[in-house]
Structures are given as structure tokens and as C-alpha cells.
Design a protein around this motif. Structure first.
Motif: not given
Length: 372
Positions: A148, A172-173, A176-177, A179, A361-363, A365-366, A369
Motif C-alpha cells: 500500500r 480517515r487517511i 478512506e484513502l 494508506f 491534505t487529502e488532495q 495524498l490522493r 497514489t
């Protein structure tokens, strides 16, 4: 109560009483503050929280003192400057697991891993008594399936406990993401608070050695997770930002780096907050801000290295009204690094509660990937 106790209590009361006036003065210097707006009220609250936290952290610690005159550090400083950043930060030996135990805390389930780590400090730091093995710890959130993406998240000063999981929004990370997440505990923090080595403090050499050790521990964790990773990102908050920045400039296994309310010059930053001790801190503050200590600190300076991840994989989140690390740190890093710079319009602590920062942050990290 002793005279010293009365003096300390009076100082704490005086400084706490000045939290709101200092906060308002800081905001009055800014052209973007409207005191009658809802946003303005929130900014006051966030700046006051910064002032409250840094005042408490400063005055609840022992009174500042240096073990010896700052001139005695000149030899160590000269040796470190001669070695440079790359020479001081040695590649760590492979990590050998000492223990992994499963932890269940309500809805959370994670692992806590311990391992003995010797950073093999250079002789200039070793002769000062800072070398040798220490028991290190890292909290792990791992999926059960194939490799992962991993995020290694380095906490700030005074952290290293359960709150990190909430601060970093690890749930959440992880869920949901998708990681896997590693949260190394820095020396002198969390469950390591009462163990050797102490860090950070007002011994400038110990501060350098502590950060070199923290960098080495994070790099050892990178080596341990590499085989189970599709990609690796490193992020750091406040004190941890310098660790993450150095790791990103030293270790090519890092594919992305994110810094939140970053600091520059650990010893200098400590010096800027010692004024809360009054005249008792003048000598220590001047020493911590001296050229000799600046030379010492140069080998843990995030500006000394270019990050190895590409510019689109670099994120800096600054707080415009930061009263702990100050906005100048984020500005200087962005000038050197380029990449993405996102401003939270409040304080150092307040950005932790910002939904906009979470979305950024989520943008980021996405994007990590996705195929380059």
C-alpha cells in the motif's frame, strides 16, 4: 510556598494575563484582520490559543540555563559546519524489531512497535555524551493486504501520544484513502518523555543531537516499510516539520513531503520564546541566538537541502497568524522549495481544526497514489 515558587507563580500569572493583549497586538499589525467579523473573532481565538500554548510550554518547563558558556560550543560548531548536513546525518542500520503489540482503544485498532536504535552520531556529538542506542517507538496503522502507499507522520513538540492519531486524522487517511500510516515517537516525547535522551531543551548541542537522532529513526522506519510500500510520503508538524524536511532531502525513498506550520532553526526558535521568563532568560536567550549556536544548528536546517521529491510532490501549509513558528518560516521554505504553499488564515494550533487544510491534505495524498 517558597520565594522561588511565588516568583514562578507571579510570572505565570503575569504572562497568562498578557495572552489576550499580545494576541490583539499581533492581529492589529496585520492588514487582513477585521475585529468585528466572525472570521476576525475566530482569528483572535486562534492567536490567543497559540499564545496560551507557547506560554504554558515555556513556563511549565524548568527555568532556562546553559550548562556552560556558549563559547565552549565553538569547537563542536566548527566540526559540524565542516562536516555539513550530509556528513552529520549518516544512513542508519536496518531496523530490527524488538516488539510489536496490538492495541485496541475503542473503535481504533493499531500496533505499537519498539526497536533499539543507535544513530551512530558523528564524534563531535558523541563526545558530548549524546551517542548510543535508545529504545525507539512507532505507532502503525496497517492494512492486511498487498503493498500500500505509506505515510510517515512526524509529530510536533509536546506530542507523541494518542492525540497524534486525531491531530493527523489518521483514521480517515488509513480507512478512506487506503494508506498505511506510521507515527514515529520523537525522542523525549510521549512514552519516551522520561527516558534518555531529553529533547528539546536549552542545551543547543543536545537539541542538534536529538534532531539528528529523530531523522535517523525516521529513515530506519522508511527502510522497514519499503518492501511493503507502493510509494512513501513523509509529513511533519511544527517540530516534526524539520525532521520531515531533512528526511526528504536525504532519503530518495521519499516520494512526497508535506510540512505543516514549519519551524526553522530549532535553537533560534526556542530563544525567541524565552522572553516569557523575563530577565532570567536574557543570557540563555542571547546564547541560543548567537552565531556559534547558529553554526551548530546549521546541520539541522531544512533550508540546507533541496527536497528529493519533485516540486509537485511538495506541500507547505503555513498559518498566517502563527505565534509559535511564525509565518516567515513557511515563506522562507517556499522560496527555497517551490511546490505548493497553502495558507491557513489563523494560528499555529488552529490549523489543526481547519476543514480546508484537511481537504488540501487529502488532495495532496490522493495525487501521491496516482501514476506520475
Amino acid at each position: 510556598m517558597s520565594g522561588m515558587g511565588l516568583s514562578s507563580a507571579h510570572r505565570l500569572a503575569t504572562q497568562l494575563g498578557g495572552v489576550l493583549p499580545r494576541s490583539l497586538a499581533a492581529l492589529h499589525r496585520s492588514q487582513d484582520w477585521s475585529p468585528l467579523s466572525g472570521r476576525g473573532v475566530r482569528q483572535v481565538a486562534e492567536v490567543a490559543l497559540d499564545e496560551l500554548v507557547v506560554t504554558g510550554m515555556t513556563l511549565m518547563s524548568p527555568p532556562p540555563r546553559l550548562a556552560r558558556p556558549v563559547e565552549d560550543y565553538a569547537g563542536v560548531a566548527a566540526e559540524l559546519v565542516d562536516l555539513g548536513v550530509a556528513g552529520v546525518h549518516r544512513a542508519p542500520e536496518p531496523l530490527t524489531v524488538k516488539n510489536i503489540r496490538q492495541v485496541s482503544a475503542g473503535v481504533l485498532s493499531y500496533e505499537r512497535m519498539s526497536y533499539d536504535h543507535d544513530p551512530q552520531l558523528v564524534s563531535a556529538l558523541a563526545v558530548e555524551g549524546h551517542d548510543g542506542p535508545a529504545c525507539a517507538e512507532v505507532v502503525l496503522f496497517r492494512h492486511d493486504d498487498a503493498p500500500r502507499p505509506w505515510l510517515v507522520w512526524v509529530h510536533g513538540a509536546g506530542q507523541g501520544g494518542m492525540s497524534d492519531i486525531l491531530v493527523a486524522r489518521v483514521g480517515r487517511i488509513h480507512r478512506e484513502l487506503g494508506f498505511n500510516v506510521a507515527l514515529p515517537v520523537q525522542p523525549g516525547h510521549g512514552p519516551r518523555r522520561d527516558r534518555w535522551p531529553a529533547y528539546p531543551g536549552t542545551d543547543p548541542v543536545a537539541n542538534v543531537a536529538g534532531m539528528v537522532r529523530a531523522v535517523s529513526e525516521v529513515r530506519a522506519v522508511l527502510g522497514w516499510i519499503e518492501a511493503d510500500s507502493t510509494t512513501i510520503g513523509v509529513s511533519g508538524l511544527s517540530l516534526g516539520s524539520a525532521v520531515a524536511a531533512l528526511v526528504a532531502g536525504l532519503d530518495d525513498r521519499v516520494r512526497a513531503v508535506a510540512l505543516y506550520t514549519p519551524i526553522l532553526g530549532l535553537n533560534g526558535m526556542i530563544a525567541r520564546h524565552l522572553h516569557r521568563w523575563g530577565s532570567a532568560a536574557d543570557i540563555v536567550g542571547a546564547a541560543m541566538a548567537s552565531d556559534i549556536v547558529s553554526d551548530l544548528t546549521s546541520v539541522i536546517d531544512p533550508l540546507a537541502l533541496d527536497p528529493l521529491p519533485s516540486p509537485d510532490r511538495r506541500l507547505i501549509v503555513g498559518a498566517w497568524h502563527d505565534q509559535m513558528a511564525y509565518r516567515q518560516s513557511a515563506l522562507a521554505l517556499h522560496e527555497r522549495w517551490g511546490g505548493q504553499l497553502y495558507w491557513h488564515d489563523g494560528g499555529h494550533v488552529g490549523h489543526l481544526f481547519s476543514g480546508a487544510v484537511q481537504a488540501q491534505t487529502e488532495q495532496f495524498l490522493r495525487a501521491l497514489t496516482q501514476a506520475p
